[in-house]
Motif scaffolding. Structure first.
Motif, PDB file in Angstrom:
ATOM      1  N   GLY A 187       0.807  -1.211   0.000  1.00 47.84           N
ATOM      2  CA  GLY A 187       0.000   0.000   0.000  1.00 47.84           C
ATOM      3  C   GLY A 187       0.841   1.262   0.000  1.00 47.84           C
ATOM      4  N   LEU A 188       1.960   1.244   0.717  1.00 51.27           N
ATOM      5  CA  LEU A 188       2.856   2.404   0.743  1.00 51.27           C
ATOM      6  C   LEU A 188       3.440   2.673  -0.637  1.00 51.27           C
ATOM      7  CD1 LEU A 188       4.696   1.686   4.106  1.00 51.27           C
ATOM      8  CD2 LEU A 188       3.119   3.573   3.666  1.00 51.27           C
ATOM      9  N   ASP A 189       3.828   1.626  -1.323  1.00 51.73           N
ATOM     10  CA  ASP A 189       4.364   1.791  -2.674  1.00 51.73           C
ATOM     11  C   ASP A 189       3.300   2.361  -3.616  1.00 51.73           C
ATOM     12  OD1 ASP A 189       6.819   0.830  -1.892  1.00 51.73           O
ATOM     13  OD2 ASP A 189       6.454  -1.215  -2.584  1.00 51.73           O
ATOM     14  N   PHE A 190       2.079   1.838  -3.511  1.00 47.20           N
ATOM     15  CA  PHE A 190       0.991   2.331  -4.366  1.00 47.20           C
ATOM     16  C   PHE A 190       0.711   3.803  -4.083  1.00 47.20           C
ATOM     17  CE2 PHE A 190      -3.492   3.252  -5.132  1.00 47.20           C
ATOM     18  CZ  PHE A 190      -3.640   2.850  -6.456  1.00 47.20           C
ATOM     19  N   LEU A 191       0.613   4.167  -2.801  1.00 41.71           N
ATOM     20  CA  LEU A 191       0.346   5.559  -2.440  1.00 41.71           C
ATOM     21  C   LEU A 191       1.440   6.471  -2.971  1.00 41.71           C
ATOM     22  CD1 LEU A 191      -1.175   7.743  -0.811  1.00 41.71           C
ATOM     23  CD2 LEU A 191       0.253   7.118   1.146  1.00 41.71           C
ATOM     24  N   THR A 192       2.689   6.075  -2.804  1.00 41.28           N
ATOM     25  CA  THR A 192       3.803   6.900  -3.263  1.00 41.28           C
ATOM     26  C   THR A 192       3.722   7.142  -4.763  1.00 41.28           C
ATOM     27  OG1 THR A 192       5.234   6.076  -1.490  1.00 41.28           O
ATOM     28  CG2 THR A 192       6.313   7.065  -3.394  1.00 41.28           C
ATOM     29  N   GLU A 193       3.459   6.092  -5.530  1.00 40.42           N
ATOM     30  CA  GLU A 193       3.360   6.230  -6.989  1.00 40.42           C
ATOM     31  C   GLU A 193       2.214   7.142  -7.393  1.00 40.42           C
ATOM     32  OE1 GLU A 193       2.998   2.290  -8.453  1.00 40.42           O
ATOM     33  OE2 GLU A 193       5.047   1.695  -7.894  1.00 40.42           O
ATOM     34  N   ARG A 194       1.063   7.014  -6.715  1.00 37.30           N
ATOM     35  CA  ARG A 194      -0.088   7.849  -7.075  1.00 37.30           C
ATOM     36  C   ARG A 194       0.164   9.316  -6.739  1.00 37.30           C
ATOM     37  NH1 ARG A 194      -4.987   5.502  -8.430  1.00 37.30           N
ATOM     38  NH2 ARG A 194      -5.513   7.673  -8.865  1.00 37.30           N
ATOM     39  N   LEU A 195       0.790   9.580  -5.605  1.00 34.04           N
ATOM     40  CA  LEU A 195       1.067  10.970  -5.245  1.00 34.04           C
ATOM     41  C   LEU A 195       2.102  11.586  -6.179  1.00 34.04           C
ATOM     42  CD1 LEU A 195       1.104  10.853  -1.331  1.00 34.04           C
ATOM     43  CD2 LEU A 195      -0.786  11.407  -2.881  1.00 34.04           C
ATOM     44  N   GLN A 196       3.087  10.803  -6.578  1.00 30.93           N
ATOM     45  CA  GLN A 196       4.090  11.316  -7.517  1.00 30.93           C
ATOM     46  C   GLN A 196       3.464  11.655  -8.868  1.00 30.93           C
ATOM     47  OE1 GLN A 196       6.846   8.029  -7.367  1.00 30.93           O
ATOM     48  NE2 GLN A 196       8.215   9.067  -5.925  1.00 30.93           N
ATOM     49  N   ALA A 197       2.450  10.878  -9.265  1.00 32.33           N
ATOM     50  CA  ALA A 197       1.834  11.070 -10.576  1.00 32.33           C
ATOM     51  C   ALA A 197       0.680  12.073 -10.559  1.00 32.33           C
ATOM     52  CB  ALA A 197       1.328   9.721 -11.100  1.00 32.33           C
ATOM     53  N   HIS A 198       0.280  12.537  -9.380  1.00 33.03           N
ATOM     54  CA  HIS A 198      -0.871  13.432  -9.280  1.00 33.03           C
ATOM     55  C   HIS A 198      -0.618  14.728 -10.037  1.00 33.03           C
ATOM     56  CE1 HIS A 198      -4.454  15.252  -7.706  1.00 33.03           C
ATOM     57  NE2 HIS A 198      -3.783  16.190  -7.057  1.00 33.03           N
ATOM     58  N   ARG A 199      -1.586  15.139 -10.831  1.00 30.63           N
ATOM     59  CA  ARG A 199      -1.418  16.341 -11.665  1.00 30.63           C
ATOM     60  C   ARG A 199      -1.627  17.633 -10.894  1.00 30.63           C
ATOM     61  NH1 ARG A 199      -5.861  15.209 -16.012  1.00 30.63           N
ATOM     62  NH2 ARG A 199      -6.923  14.688 -14.053  1.00 30.63           N
ATOM     63  N   GLY A 200      -2.405  17.562  -9.821  1.00 28.77           N
ATOM     64  CA  GLY A 200      -2.708  18.772  -9.064  1.00 28.77           C
ATOM     65  C   GLY A 200      -1.701  19.028  -7.957  1.00 28.77           C
ATOM     66  N   GLY A 201      -2.152  19.778  -6.933  1.00 28.26           N
ATOM     67  CA  GLY A 201      -1.281  20.124  -5.818  1.00 28.26           C
ATOM     68  C   GLY A 201      -1.496  19.222  -4.618  1.00 28.26           C
ATOM     69  N   LEU A 202      -0.462  19.096  -3.787  1.00 26.91           N
ATOM     70  CA  LEU A 202      -0.512  18.262  -2.594  1.00 26.91           C
ATOM     71  C   LEU A 202       0.011  19.051  -1.390  1.00 26.91           C
ATOM     72  CD1 LEU A 202       1.150  14.934  -3.847  1.00 26.91           C
ATOM     73  CD2 LEU A 202      -1.298  15.326  -3.530  1.00 26.91           C
ATOM     74  N   ALA A 203      -0.648  18.865  -0.252  1.00 29.75           N
ATOM     75  CA  ALA A 203      -0.105  19.312   1.034  1.00 29.75           C
ATOM     76  C   ALA A 203      -0.228  18.124   1.978  1.00 29.75           C
ATOM     77  CB  ALA A 203      -0.859  20.519   1.569  1.00 29.75           C
ATOM     78  N   ILE A 204       0.907  17.668   2.526  1.00 31.34           N
ATOM     79  CA  ILE A 204       0.950  16.434   3.301  1.00 31.34           C
ATOM     80  C   ILE A 204       1.490  16.708   4.695  1.00 31.34           C
ATOM     81  CG2 ILE A 204       1.823  14.061   3.373  1.00 31.34           C
ATOM     82  CD1 ILE A 204       2.457  14.336   0.383  1.00 31.34           C
ATOM     83  N   VAL A 205       0.776  16.218   5.704  1.00 27.58           N
ATOM     84  CA  VAL A 205       1.294  16.178   7.072  1.00 27.58           C
ATOM     85  C   VAL A 205       1.709  14.739   7.332  1.00 27.58           C
ATOM     86  CG1 VAL A 205       0.708  16.342   9.513  1.00 27.58           C
ATOM     87  CG2 VAL A 205      -0.086  18.096   7.927  1.00 27.58           C
ATOM     88  N   SER A 206       2.988  14.520   7.632  1.00 27.93           N
ATOM     89  CA  SER A 206       3.450  13.150   7.832  1.00 27.93           C
ATOM     90  C   SER A 206       4.761  13.136   8.609  1.00 27.93           C
ATOM     91  CB  SER A 206       3.659  12.448   6.478  1.00 27.93           C
ATOM     92  OG  SER A 206       4.117  11.123   6.659  1.00 27.93           O
ATOM     93  N   HIS A 207       4.957  12.035   9.396  1.00 23.26           N
ATOM     94  CA  HIS A 207       6.242  11.762  10.024  1.00 23.26           C
ATOM     95  C   HIS A 207       7.001  10.683   9.250  1.00 23.26           C
ATOM     96  CE1 HIS A 207       4.284  13.598  13.666  1.00 23.26           C
ATOM     97  NE2 HIS A 207       5.494  14.109  13.766  1.00 23.26           N
TER      98      HIS A 207
END
Length: 541
Positions: A187-207
């Protein structure tokens, strides 16, 4: 999205001060900082869920938010959650269908309405919305049954369903709060790939340092700064780490310079005070006229020095904490511990043998249930093996940072817990505690946190206190079970650096992807999980 001059106060504490931030198409913004610095609050302000006392937030385009909490009302189904997430696309398709009927019937204005509806559907890629959600549900190993009610799902499953809906919606802006919670490696790999490919903007809170390193290109750091305002770093994870380090060094130097200047002024004032005292008593042979003349100048000099001291203000606030690691001075290659064919019934089924000497490094890996925590508990002497044995060298010391904090008396403050631990260590060794392990030198808790009862401390603060207790033992072998849990990225980076260079032996059990990358050169012990029919029925969260 643009936020300008945002201030938020919660209770009597100012959480956010004068925050400016822009999230545009292509932005990959990480909002970082210690627990309690206002990361989630800022995300809620950006999403419109919280109104700031001061400042403005403007938004254009579609917006999707993943919060840490999720309402699991019994009447809410997976299908309803999907429809909420892709509502814009479903509405666009409905409008296009209505416009198509109007165009077929040659109604007035049908051409313009059809063109507008078609443009919107194309912009949202509305026809593909359901498929995108299905792909995300599968990629995150989430429930695909649209009729399933959320209340019948585990916490992990509910979270994954919601995250899949947001990823499938493919909004212009996505605001994600700790999106890696409840995800396995796939799931982590899938999420990473989708966020990298996202066309719009991202704001992420994460440790999650691996996610931050792989996805984020700019970092808004909410931790204290020299001028009290958040710091924005561009250039990715390494640029943030380096920029943060440079700012801290400059801050520490400015603070030290001001303290040194004040010390010089205090010394000058004290010297002037001494001259004032002696000025009233000149050496023998001097007349009263000379005495009076001299006294006037001495008084003026003292007054000037005193005024300079009173006018001087240490305007630079005290810099943030920095981890202090009291190295135990363990001799390289010195025998510390041996474990021979150890098993624990129902928990560590594979007979495990290892030998640890001073300076050794070892990473313990394996799926959940393989027995990693159990093995560390056996090595620490907290668990008795069912078979096999563990031998600790008589002069060696072992410290264990377990996932669960010790059962500290709830009425004690952190400082009292720490002092009691030092007293126990002194009693066992017959020596007074080293000044190197004084609470004020650990760099793990702020002064007010040391005065806080342990039951009122956050998980992150309790984790820091537990680590301080382990380091105070100056162990020859340090056992760490998921050491990055509840700790900020900055502290984990400092911890990782110290683990690489300490003289004691270190054994780490972790799933943390970035920590595994950082210690990739260490020897690895991989434990195999026992499989049984009951294991297959367990909730994957």
């Amino acid at each position: 999205m643009r936020a300008e001059g945002v201030d938020v106060t919660l209770g009597d504490r100012r959480v956010l001060r004068d925050v400016d931030v822009v999230v545009s198409a292509g932005s990959r913004l990480a909002i970082v900082g210690e627990n309690g610095r206002g990361k989630t609050t800022l995300l809620h302000v950006l999403a419109g869920l919280t109104e700031p006392e001061l400042g403005t937030v403007t938004r254009v385009g579609t917006l999707a938010v993943v919060q840490q909490a999720l309402d699991a009302r019994s009447d809410k189904t997976v299908g309803a959650l999907v429809e909420d997430a892709i509502g814009d696309s479903l509405t666009a398709l409905a409008r296009l269908e209505t416009a198509t009927e109007a165009l077929t019937e040659r109604r007035p204005g049908a051409d313009e309405a059809y063109a507008a509806a078609l443009d919107l559907a194309i912009a949202l890629d509305a026809w593909d919305a359901q498929r995108r959600v299905d792909v995300a549900l599968a990629g995150l190993d989430a429930c695909t049954d649209r009729a399933r009610t959320l209340s019948t799902l585990s916490v992990g499953q509910r979270y994954r369903v919601r995250l899949a809906c947001v990823l499938g919606a493919d909004s212009d802006l996505m605001l994600l709060d700790e999106p890696t919670n409840h995800l396995d490696a796939k799931g982590l790999d899938f999420l990473t790939e989708r966020l990298q490919a996202h066309r719009g903007g991202l704001a992420i809170v994460s440790h999650d340092r691996a996610l931050l390193r792989d996805v984020a290109t700019s970092f808004l750091d909410l931790d204290p700064s020299e001028d009290g305002r958040p710091r924005l770093y561009a250039g990715g994870y390494d640029a943030w780490v380096d920029g943060r380090r440079r700012d801290r060094v400059r801050w520490e130097q400015d603070y030290a310079d001001q303290l040194a200047e004040r010390a010089q002024l205090a010394q000058a004032a004290e010297e002037a005070r001494g001259r004032l005292r002696s000025g009233w008593r000149p050496e023998k042979g001097h007349g009263k006229h000379q005495r009076a003349t001299r006294t006037g100048g001495v008084v003026q000099a003292f007054n000037r020095r005193q005024e300079d001291l009173e006018a001087h203000v240490v305007s630079v606030p005290e810099p943030p904490l920095r981890l202090h690691w009291p190295d135990p001075g363990t001799t390289p290659g010195r025998p510390v511990l041996t474990c021979a064919e150890a098993t624990v019934q129902g928990r560590l089924t594979t007979p495990t043998s290892l030998s640890v000497n001073g300076g050794d490094r070892l990473v313990v890996t394996g799926a959940n249930g393989a027995g990693k925590s159990t093995l560390l508990g056996v090595l620490a002497g907290q668990l008795t093996p069912t078979t096999g044995q563990v031998r600790l060298h008589p002069a060696a010391c072992v410290a264990f940072l377990s996932q669960e904090v010790p059962g500290w008396p709830p009425e004690l403050t952190a400082h009292q817990v720490y002092d009691r631990h030092l007293a126990e260590l002194a009693s066992r060794s017959g020596r007074a505690p080293s000044p190197r392990v004084a609470a004020s030198r650990t760099g793990l808790l702020e002064a007010r946190s040391w005065r806080t009862p342990v039951t009122r401390m956050s998980q992150g603060q309790q984790r820091r206190l537990h680590l301080a207790l382990c380091l105070a033992e100056q162990p020859d072998l340090l056992l760490l079970d998921e050491p990055t849990n509840h700790l900020s990225a900055g502290l984990v980076d400092e911890l990782t650096t110290e683990l690489q260079q300490t003289s004691c032996a270190v054994v780490v059990a972790t799933h943390d992807r970035q920590l595994l990358r950082d210690v990739a050169g260490w020897p690895t012990l991989h434990l195999q999980a026992a499989t049984s029919p009951s294991d297959l029925d367990k909730d994957p969260s």
